[in-house]
Design a protein around this motif. Structure first.
Motif, short mmCIF file in Angstrom:
data_model
loop_
_atom_site.label_atom_id
_atom_site.label_comp_id
_atom_site.label_asym_id
_atom_site.label_seq_id
_atom_site.Cartn_x
_atom_site.Cartn_y
_atom_site.Cartn_z
N GLU A 189 65.40 106.52 77.74
CA GLU A 189 66.59 105.82 78.49
C GLU A 189 66.72 105.39 80.42
O GLU A 189 67.07 104.05 79.94
CB GLU A 189 67.98 106.71 78.00
CG GLU A 189 67.88 107.27 76.77
CD GLU A 189 68.05 106.71 75.57
OE1 GLU A 189 68.80 105.02 76.20
OE2 GLU A 189 67.74 105.95 74.72
N GLU A 203 69.48 96.23 82.43
CA GLU A 203 69.22 97.20 81.31
C GLU A 203 68.41 95.99 80.37
O GLU A 203 68.51 94.49 81.42
CB GLU A 203 70.16 97.39 80.36
CG GLU A 203 71.03 99.02 81.32
CD GLU A 203 72.73 98.73 81.02
OE1 GLU A 203 73.40 98.10 79.67
OE2 GLU A 203 73.29 100.40 80.61
N LYS A 208 64.76 102.05 78.30
CA LYS A 208 66.37 100.92 78.33
C LYS A 208 67.17 100.21 79.50
O LYS A 208 67.39 99.22 79.54
CB LYS A 208 66.83 101.77 77.28
CG LYS A 208 66.72 102.20 76.03
CD LYS A 208 66.45 100.87 74.80
CE LYS A 208 65.84 102.04 73.59
NZ LYS A 208 65.75 100.55 72.97
#
Length: 553
Positions: free
Chosen positions: A55, A218, A231
């Motif tokens: 993430e 992102e 991400k």
């Protein structure tokens, strides 16, 4: 105390709560490797193995662009533009492959490049990328006169939504590099504040930029390529020592460190020792003093370095292998020209250095003698003395400069190293020796460093080197039908057996070393195989960022 210094101090203080540095030298070759002295278990219980995920990862690799992130002004010319697509790109082997482009053709007269682009590309705001955006980007870059050199472009014209013509004023073999480095911007959103809020079609999009502190990006949901597996990226803008300490504390997953810190180890992280063409060298003022001034009125020339015997003697006296081992801790390689290690390097231009006796012979043949026994040679009453300027904030350049000073003493050349800010160096750099750093995949840089037309009072050809014969060869290289056919001319400009700008010829520079770029990377992060990296501006390690993978649960 400025914002960046305050943030670095805070981060360093935080890291010091967790860890202390312990020396541990590994003999790492000049390729991408894992340090065998470090913990190979990616699930080790160190802080670095516990922080980070698919993430989000945190990177402390420098690269903040104070001017912002507008490709038409130069962003991305030394590495991945990240937010933007380019028409072409270089893969890990430096081979040219398609990115936004699907095909390109060059006219018989080499003046028109017709490029087809993919029809499924979108900018991060959801609007399609068209040939009109490509044409606008190239025209704007040419108009702006930014750091991406598109001056050869006459006009870019969109023929249809997926076809653009790039019409040149004259053939240029290096123009293909503009297709590789110039990120495409959206015509509809290229506003005055674009550099602070870029929109592009690259793998990532900007979320937040706290200048001097951090940049948060992102994954771009509209990216046409394979979706990045990481991400979210957080780039911390901090000094190298604080980045190292933060990595030790487990606060970052990728940290760029100077070679002096690469000899240490960090539990839960591996060392990537990446070959680069990021070079360091001594630029000599070429003409004698007081012949001319720059457009800004700065002095040009130096009576000592204007003598080829001085320049050649420096080249032969310097022990480049000792600089690699002593200053770079083995993380680098000797450099004898501006393109050491690339396909257009002329290997016959390389010399056998660390020869103080040969340097003395060159000086004597040139009329330089120590007549008063003070250890400094002189000629016609002029002592062989000069100052080597370097940016005071750069510890590597400082160590190189001080080492060179010591290497020149035995041959009778008295050099003095002086660290200054770039603001102080700029008006002095045309009349003093400067320890510069360059290094690009683009041959145009060689042209700009050595062609007399490039001497305009800025960083390119700052020493005002001029040789009409070398100019002619460089012009032939630029005007060659293709990049491949230009190589013979690029090599000849370096050394053709009789003349050249390297040590055996005019010795306009004394190139010293190519750095290896050294990074500590979390054991859970697979960054693939980095390419040979250019000069360190931007984030060259992120060239393959879309392929990075987090391998731990």
């Amino acid at each position: 105390m400025n914002q960046r210094v305050k943030f670095s101090a805070w981060l360093l203080g935080l890291a010091m709560l967790f860890t202390a540095c312990t020396p541990n030298r590994s003999n790492t070759p000049a390729t991408t490797t894992q340090n065998p002295n470090q913990n190979p278990n990616p699930n080790a219980g160190s802080p670095a193995a516990q922080v980070g995920s698919a993430e989000q990862i945190v990177l402390a690799i420098g690269g903040e662009s104070e001017e912002g992130y507008d490709p038409t002004l130069g962003w991305g010319r030394y590495g991945s533009p990240l937010f933007h697509s380019t028409l072409l790109r270089r893969n890990q082997n430096l081979e040219i492959v398609n990115d936004l482009a699907t095909d390109y053709q060059i006219s018989d007269d080499r003046k028109v490049w017709t490029v087809k682009i993919r029809s499924d590309a979108k900018f991060s705001d959801g609007k399609p990328v068209t040939a009109e955006d490509v044409a606008y980007t190239f025209n704007k870059a040419a108009e702006s006169g930014g750091l991406t050199d598109v001056t050869v472009l006459d006009q870019a014209v969109a023929i249809d939504p997926t076809t653009v013509e790039l019409r040149l004023k004259q053939p240029q073999s290096t123009f293909i590099n503009r297709l590789i480095t110039l990120g495409i911007v959206p015509k509809h959103a290229h506003s005055p504040d674009y550099a602070r809020k870029p929109i592009g079609s690259g793998p990532y999009q900007m979320v937040q930029w706290d200048e001097g502190q951090q940049l948060i990006v992102e994954a771009n949901p509209n990216y046409y390529g394979e979706a990045p597996q990481i991400k979210r990226l957080v780039f911390l803008f901090t000094e190298e020592d604080a980045a190292f300490a933060a990595a030790k504390a487990g606060q970052v997953q990728v940290a760029s460190v100077p070679q002096s810190l690469a000899v240490q180890s960090i539990e839960g992280m591996k060392l990537y020792d990446v070959t680069s063409i990021d070079n360091r060298g001594l630029m000599f003022p070429y003409p004698t003093a007081n012949q001319k001034k720059t457009p800004d009125g700065d002095p040009v020339g130096n009576d000592v370095t204007a003598d080829r015997a001085i320049r050649q003697a420096v080249n032969y006296a310097v022990d480049r292998k000792a600089l690699v081992e002593g200053v770079l801790e083995g993380y680098g390689s000797p450099a004898y020209g501006p393109v050491s290690g690339l396909a257009w390097e002329e290997l016959q231009a390389n010399i056998q250095d660390a020869q103080p006796e040969k340097a003395k012979q060159i000086l004597a043949a040139g009329g330089w003698q120590d007549t008063n026994g003070d250890g400094i040679v002189e000629k016609n009453g002029l002592k062989a003395e000069f100052t080597i300027l370097y940016p005071a904030s750069d510890s590597t350049r400082q160590a190189l400069a001080l080492s060179v000073v010591e290497m020149l003493k035995p041959v009778g050349i008295q050099a003095k190293a002086a660290g200054k800010s770039w603001d102080e160096i700029e008006p002095l750099m045309h009349s003093n020796v400067v320890l510069f750093g360059w290094g690009s995949h683009d041959q145009t840089e060689m042209y700009n460093l050595y062609h007399s037309k490039a001497a305009q009072g800025d960083f390119y050809n700052a020493g005002y080197y001029a040789n009409s014969q070398i100019d002619q060869v460089l012009d032939l290289a630029m005007g060659a039908p293709s990049e491949q056919e230009a190589i013979a001319f690029w090599k000849a400009a370096q050394w053709d057996g009789q003349k050249g700008f390297t040590a055996q010829g005019d010795a306009a520079w004394a190139w010293l070393v190519n750095l290896d770029h050294t990074y500590f990377v979390n054991n859970c992060l697979d960054i693939g195989e980095p390419q040979i990296e250019p000069h360190g501006h931007g984030w060259p390690i992120t060239a393959n960022i879309a392929e990075w993978k987090w391998t731990c649960n």
